[in-house]
Scaffold this motif. Structure first.
Motif, mmCIF file in Angstrom:
data_model
loop_
_atom_site.group_PDB
_atom_site.id
_atom_site.type_symbol
_atom_site.label_atom_id
_atom_site.label_comp_id
_atom_site.label_asym_id
_atom_site.label_seq_id
_atom_site.Cartn_x
_atom_site.Cartn_y
_atom_site.Cartn_z
ATOM 1 N N THR A 66 3.475 -1.011 -17.420
ATOM 2 C CA THR A 66 3.674 -2.464 -17.329
ATOM 3 C C THR A 66 4.943 -2.900 -18.063
ATOM 4 O O THR A 66 5.375 -4.040 -17.914
ATOM 5 C CB THR A 66 2.502 -3.243 -17.978
ATOM 6 O OG1 THR A 66 2.499 -2.990 -19.394
ATOM 7 C CG2 THR A 66 1.163 -2.876 -17.378
ATOM 8 N N ARG A 108 -5.953 -14.446 -9.610
ATOM 9 C CA ARG A 108 -5.083 -14.564 -10.790
ATOM 10 C C ARG A 108 -5.149 -15.947 -11.428
ATOM 11 O O ARG A 108 -5.034 -16.093 -12.640
ATOM 12 C CB ARG A 108 -3.645 -14.177 -10.450
ATOM 13 C CG ARG A 108 -2.891 -15.120 -9.568
ATOM 14 C CD ARG A 108 -1.448 -14.661 -9.378
ATOM 15 N NE ARG A 108 -1.363 -13.526 -8.450
ATOM 16 C CZ ARG A 108 -0.551 -12.488 -8.623
ATOM 17 N NH1 ARG A 108 0.225 -12.423 -9.676
ATOM 18 N NH2 ARG A 108 -0.521 -11.521 -7.736
ATOM 19 N N GLN A 144 -0.581 -5.812 -14.823
ATOM 20 C CA GLN A 144 0.752 -6.413 -14.876
ATOM 21 C C GLN A 144 0.636 -7.921 -15.136
ATOM 22 O O GLN A 144 1.381 -8.498 -15.921
ATOM 23 C CB GLN A 144 1.448 -6.156 -13.526
ATOM 24 C CG GLN A 144 2.925 -6.444 -13.526
ATOM 25 C CD GLN A 144 3.683 -5.483 -14.438
ATOM 26 O OE1 GLN A 144 3.536 -4.269 -14.336
ATOM 27 N NE2 GLN A 144 4.469 -6.016 -15.350
ATOM 28 N N HIS A 145 -0.336 -8.523 -14.481
ATOM 29 C CA HIS A 145 -0.574 -9.960 -14.646
ATOM 30 C C HIS A 145 -1.057 -10.266 -16.066
ATOM 31 O O HIS A 145 -0.623 -11.247 -16.681
ATOM 32 C CB HIS A 145 -1.618 -10.394 -13.611
ATOM 33 C CG HIS A 145 -1.873 -11.867 -13.568
ATOM 34 N ND1 HIS A 145 -0.873 -12.782 -13.341
ATOM 35 C CD2 HIS A 145 -3.009 -12.579 -13.724
ATOM 36 C CE1 HIS A 145 -1.388 -14.000 -13.360
ATOM 37 N NE2 HIS A 145 -2.685 -13.901 -13.597
ATOM 38 N N SER A 175 -3.730 -1.928 -11.348
ATOM 39 C CA SER A 175 -2.363 -2.046 -11.866
ATOM 40 C C SER A 175 -1.763 -3.445 -11.690
ATOM 41 O O SER A 175 -1.105 -3.948 -12.604
ATOM 42 C CB SER A 175 -1.457 -0.964 -11.289
ATOM 43 O OG SER A 175 -1.389 -1.106 -9.904
ATOM 44 N N ASP A 176 -1.986 -4.090 -10.551
ATOM 45 C CA ASP A 176 -1.448 -5.456 -10.377
ATOM 46 C C ASP A 176 -2.069 -6.412 -11.392
ATOM 47 O O ASP A 176 -1.395 -7.290 -11.934
ATOM 48 C CB ASP A 176 -1.752 -6.000 -8.971
ATOM 49 C CG ASP A 176 -0.949 -5.289 -7.904
ATOM 50 O OD1 ASP A 176 -0.054 -4.500 -8.278
ATOM 51 O OD2 ASP A 176 -1.215 -5.502 -6.714
#
Ligand SMILES: *Cc1c(COP(=O)(O)O)cnc(C)c1O
Length: 412
Positions: free
Chosen positions: A103, A46, A80-81, A76-77
């Motif tokens: 999200t 990230r 979201q980020h 998905s993570d």
């Protein structure tokens, strides 16, 4: 801490090395593999994504809205980020619509592109209130019909197939004959018909190509895009409020390729934004980028299961393969197969090297992850790491082929 060299490549921009270990998310690669309990896996960092977006924000004028093209990586993570950092999402299916809505993003900041949108997809998108990028006259009429029943006034842009192309693109998406968008010549007639339909016209979406590493080519295409939008605006039923200029920002994958120089593109966009203040005074501008935002932030890690010698060539047989990383095998749009950048992640500093060919576990000669690369001498159990794997990796691969279990994906 030192930065590794990839053979024949520019310096690795990301993923530092400590001792002999490539680090991902601050962890040595072997520790990460141990924690996950299994190989192969995809890991996305990230911090690298944040760094990339921050860089873009400093180089691009504030007036440019930055969108993320979900199909590059819909994990998905990660999504979201992304939503916390970009101004909008571009989707290309109802499945991506569902992911995008999960999200919590404002649906007004989602736009839906793609030829051949199904009736159910269109209905779901209209009901959700996302922007529909219309790809044909048929689609425009279909949307108008569907909207009659739902009581929601669709918000639309026309996707234009420009009468120019983005030169030296890895993937051409406009100019000439394509299934994408509406030919420039047909747009005036559609705009005329649009007046009779109950829709909210927002503007145009003009996407000329993908995976481009030449700033001058991108600048030329963006200049032509604004000129085309100004020309077409004369036929529009209302002022242009949104011009999605596509993207096309590439990342270096292969030996000899250099990273894209975004600074001149940002400077040119600043000029275009100024010009547009008189030519398209109500317009907002969006860029939609996929691989440039996430491609360099991802790695694919698999383990050496076997090491074989065949008629003078060394083969590393791994537990990965094209079923999980089709692009690295060269079968996702490459004309001449080239190797993705690859390293032995737990032997980064090792001086002794040999030429190896790295394959997957599928029974097809197409299952090639790297052909005749000079790497640290590897043994069974070592970790093969394919870099530049954050975009068009897992979801662009035929995972059902040979029925192996799916790899883990993690955002670090
Ligand atoms: C795929 C796609 C993108 C993203 O392309 P990248 O090369 O990943 O930046 C953007 N816009 C549209 C319409 C697309 O189809």
């Amino acid at each position: 801490m030192s930065k590794p060299q990839r053979p024949g490549h520019c310096e690795l921009p990301y993923f530092p090395v400590v001792g002999n270990q490539l680090q991902a998310g601050g962890l040595p690669i072997t520790h990460l593999a141990q924690q996950l309990g299994n190989t192969p896996f995809y890991a996305y960092d990230r911090a690298i994504i944040e760094q990339r977006i921050r860089l873009l924000r400093t180089l691009l004028p504030d007036a440019i809205r930055l969108h993320y093209a979900v199909k590059a990586n819909p994990m998905s993570d990660l999504l979201q980020h992304m939503v916390q950092q970009v101004d909008g999402l571009d989707i290309a299916s109802q499945g991506e619509l569902t992911l995008a809505l999960q999200t919590g993003i404002n649906p007004q900041h989602i736009s839906f592109t793609g030829p051949g949108k199904g009736t159910d997809e269109l209905q779901a998108a209209i009901d959700a209130g996302v922007i529909l990028n219309i790809e044909s006259a048929t689609e425009m009429r279909r949307i108008a019909k569907l909207a009659e029943n739902s009581g929601v006034r669709p918000r639309i842009t026309l996707r234009v197939n420009p009468d120019f192309e983005l030169k030296s693109s890895g993937m051409r998406m406009g100019g000439g004959a394509t299934p994408f968008g509406i030919d420039t010549e047909q747009v005036p007639a559609l705009l005329k018909e649009l007046v009779t339909l109950d829709m909210e016209f927002l503007g145009f979406h003009i996407f000329a190509g993908s995976q481009n590493l030449r700033a001058t080519a991108i600048i030329e295409a963006q200049n032509a895009t604004l000129a085309l939008a100004v020309r077409l605006a004369e036929y529009a039923p209302s002022p242009v409020r949104l011009l999605n200029m596509g993207g096309g920002f590439g990342i270096p994958y292969f030996p000899g390729e250099q990273p894209l120089d975004v600074k001149p593109i940002g400077e040119n966009l600043a000029r275009l934004v100024e010009q547009a203040k008189t030519a398209l005074p109500d317009a907002e501008f969006a860029l939609e980028l996929g691989r440039y935002l996430v491609g360099e932030a991802g790695i694919y890690v698999c383990r050496v299961l076997d090491k074989k010698m065949s008629r003078g060539q060394v083969f590393l047989v791994t537990d990965g393969g094209l079923h999980q990383h089709l692009a690295a095998s060269g079968n996702f749009g490459q004309v001449i197969r080239k190797n993705y950048p690859v390293v032995i992640g737990n032997k980064m500093g090792v001086k002794k090297t040999e030429e190896v060919t790295i394959v997957g576990r599928l029974c097809t000669p197409l299952d090639l992850l790297a052909s005749k690369v000079e790497l640290a001498v590897a043994e069974v159990g070592d970790l093969v790491v394919i870099l530049q794997s954050g975009a068009y990796g897992l979801t662009a691969s035929p995972t059902a082929f040979l029925s192996h279990p799916a790899p883990v994906e993690i955002l670090l």
